[in-house]
Design an enzyme around this catalytic site. Sequence first.
Site, PDB file in Angstrom:
ATOM      1  N   LYS A 123     -34.234 -60.749  16.568  1.00  0.00           N
ATOM      2  CA  LYS A 123     -34.509 -60.845  15.135  1.00  0.00           C
ATOM      3  C   LYS A 123     -35.121 -62.214  14.770  1.00  0.00           C
ATOM      4  CE  LYS A 123     -31.053 -57.425  13.752  1.00  0.00           C
ATOM      5  NZ  LYS A 123     -29.914 -57.156  12.838  1.00  0.00           N
ATOM      6  N   PHE A 179     -25.533 -54.800   1.237  1.00  0.00           N
ATOM      7  CA  PHE A 179     -26.141 -55.856   2.050  1.00  0.00           C
ATOM      8  C   PHE A 179     -27.624 -55.608   2.334  1.00  0.00           C
ATOM      9  CE2 PHE A 179     -24.171 -52.834   5.050  1.00  0.00           C
ATOM     10  CZ  PHE A 179     -25.231 -52.546   5.902  1.00  0.00           C
ATOM     11  N   ARG A 183     -26.186 -51.395  23.846  1.00  0.00           N
ATOM     12  CA  ARG A 183     -25.302 -51.673  22.691  1.00  0.00           C
ATOM     13  C   ARG A 183     -24.107 -52.522  23.141  1.00  0.00           C
ATOM     14  NH1 ARG A 183     -26.526 -50.488  17.326  1.00  0.00           N
ATOM     15  NH2 ARG A 183     -24.413 -49.797  16.893  1.00  0.00           N
ATOM     16  N   THR A 224     -21.242 -54.963  15.683  1.00  0.00           N
ATOM     17  CA  THR A 224     -21.789 -55.561  14.457  1.00  0.00           C
ATOM     18  C   THR A 224     -20.850 -56.643  13.912  1.00  0.00           C
ATOM     19  OG1 THR A 224     -22.468 -53.274  14.016  1.00  0.00           O
ATOM     20  CG2 THR A 224     -22.951 -54.910  12.315  1.00  0.00           C
ATOM     21  N   ARG A 247     -24.542 -61.192  20.927  1.00  0.00           N
ATOM     22  CA  ARG A 247     -24.249 -61.567  19.539  1.00  0.00           C
ATOM     23  C   ARG A 247     -23.152 -62.634  19.441  1.00  0.00           C
ATOM     24  NH1 ARG A 247     -24.622 -55.693  16.383  1.00  0.00           N
ATOM     25  NH2 ARG A 247     -26.851 -55.814  15.934  1.00  0.00           N
ATOM     26  N   ASN A 267     -27.779 -61.663  12.369  1.00  0.00           N
ATOM     27  CA  ASN A 267     -27.371 -61.669  13.775  1.00  0.00           C
ATOM     28  C   ASN A 267     -28.588 -61.763  14.694  1.00  0.00           C
ATOM     29  OD1 ASN A 267     -28.329 -59.101  13.587  1.00  0.00           O
ATOM     30  ND2 ASN A 267     -26.344 -58.103  13.713  1.00  0.00           N
ATOM     31  N   HIS A 307     -31.153 -56.571  17.553  1.00  0.00           N
ATOM     32  CA  HIS A 307     -30.956 -55.154  17.202  1.00  0.00           C
ATOM     33  C   HIS A 307     -31.110 -54.312  18.466  1.00  0.00           C
ATOM     34  CE1 HIS A 307     -31.636 -51.193  15.446  1.00  0.00           C
ATOM     35  NE2 HIS A 307     -32.616 -51.089  16.326  1.00  0.00           N
TER      36      HIS A 307
HETATM   37  P1  GDP Z   1     -26.007 -52.602  14.238  1.00  0.00           P
HETATM   38  O1  GDP Z   1     -26.522 -51.270  14.690  1.00  0.00           O
HETATM   39  O2  GDP Z   1     -24.845 -53.120  15.040  1.00  0.00           O
HETATM   40  O3  GDP Z   1     -27.098 -53.635  14.105  1.00  0.00           O
HETATM   41  O4  GDP Z   1     -25.368 -52.397  12.783  1.00  0.00           O
HETATM   42  P2  GDP Z   1     -25.796 -51.454  11.575  1.00  0.00           P
HETATM   43  O5  GDP Z   1     -26.896 -50.515  11.961  1.00  0.00           O
HETATM   44  O6  GDP Z   1     -24.567 -50.886  10.977  1.00  0.00           O
HETATM   45  O7  GDP Z   1     -26.373 -52.492  10.504  1.00  0.00           O
HETATM   46  C1  GDP Z   1     -27.674 -53.010  10.627  1.00  0.00           C
HETATM   47  C2  GDP Z   1     -27.630 -54.494  10.343  1.00  0.00           C
HETATM   48  O8  GDP Z   1     -27.213 -54.688   8.998  1.00  0.00           O
HETATM   49  C3  GDP Z   1     -26.616 -55.272  11.172  1.00  0.00           C
HETATM   50  O9  GDP Z   1     -27.116 -55.667  12.414  1.00  0.00           O
HETATM   51  C4  GDP Z   1     -26.346 -56.445  10.281  1.00  0.00           C
HETATM   52  O10 GDP Z   1     -27.442 -57.359  10.375  1.00  0.00           O
HETATM   53  C5  GDP Z   1     -26.370 -55.820   8.893  1.00  0.00           C
HETATM   54  N1  GDP Z   1     -25.050 -55.356   8.440  1.00  0.00           N
HETATM   55  C6  GDP Z   1     -24.406 -54.242   8.812  1.00  0.00           C
HETATM   56  N2  GDP Z   1     -23.228 -54.093   8.201  1.00  0.00           N
HETATM   57  C7  GDP Z   1     -23.124 -55.153   7.372  1.00  0.00           C
HETATM   58  C8  GDP Z   1     -22.115 -55.565   6.445  1.00  0.00           C
HETATM   59  O11 GDP Z   1     -21.085 -54.924   6.243  1.00  0.00           O
HETATM   60  N3  GDP Z   1     -22.337 -56.735   5.791  1.00  0.00           N
HETATM   61  C9  GDP Z   1     -23.465 -57.463   5.970  1.00  0.00           C
HETATM   62  N4  GDP Z   1     -23.615 -58.592   5.279  1.00  0.00           N
HETATM   63  N5  GDP Z   1     -24.450 -57.113   6.828  1.00  0.00           N
HETATM   64  C10 GDP Z   1     -24.285 -55.959   7.533  1.00  0.00           C
HETATM   65 MG    MG Z   2     -27.820 -49.940  13.718  1.00  0.00          MG
END
Ligand code: GDP
Ligand code: MG
Length: 173
Positions: free
Chosen positions: A10, A59, A87, A93, A102, A118, A121
């Site tokens: 990212k 968010f 993953r 996450t 991460r 973070n 992805h």
């Molecule tokens: P990932 O697949 O582990 O990247 O997680 P997700 O697909 O659920 O979310 C996409 C991205 O959104 C994450 O990598 C974080 O950058 C952000 N994100 C997800 N959940 C949250 C949350 O609850 N709070 C905040 N601030 N950011 C979030």
């Molecule tokens: Mg995701």
Amino acid sequence: MKQISYVMVKPYFANSKVIIDEIKRRLQLSGMKIMDESYIRYDKKRASMHYSEHIGKSFYPELEDYLTSDKAYGMIVAGENAIQVIRELMGQTKNPKEGTVRYDIPKALGIAMRITENVVHSSDSEESAKKEIGIFLQLKKEYSNQQTNNTAKTNKTKTSGSNFNKCDDDFVL
Ligand code: GDP
Ligand code: MG
């Protein structure tokens, strides 16, 4: 089962070749093969396509601002059970564990671990990978065209005797 995934370093972190190389090293150590890779730059439209499932969440605006804030580095990665293997390498996450990208990268940099901002992805399913790779390939083409245009402009305005080399790498791990 052989699978294809999409991995993206990212913005901010993609400014460091050291970080990109460390992530590539971990992928390769896990038996993953990098099939294609490029710097890319997400605009709002492509960010919202990539993160379509999160539009409307609290968010999301912050997430879109982050993804569009600077260049990123995309990779198409292939391997046995690539989706799950990657993953696990990248970490969850929230509260990623030690030994994951991460966790380890912010720690090595001495910066706080953040949920939105973070490091990386990776696709959560084959269907997502397909969609995300489609977007990556569009952005890769646009980035390359942009670089060609910039080179043409630079060559036009180049002053002789300049030996300034811009170094992108502002991190030391
Ligand atoms: P990932 O697949 O582990 O990247 O997680 P997700 O697909 O659920 O979310 C996409 C991205 O959104 C994450 O990598 C974080 O950058 C952000 N994100 C997800 N959940 C949250 C949350 O609850 N709070 C905040 N601030 N950011 C979030
Ligand atoms: Mg995701």
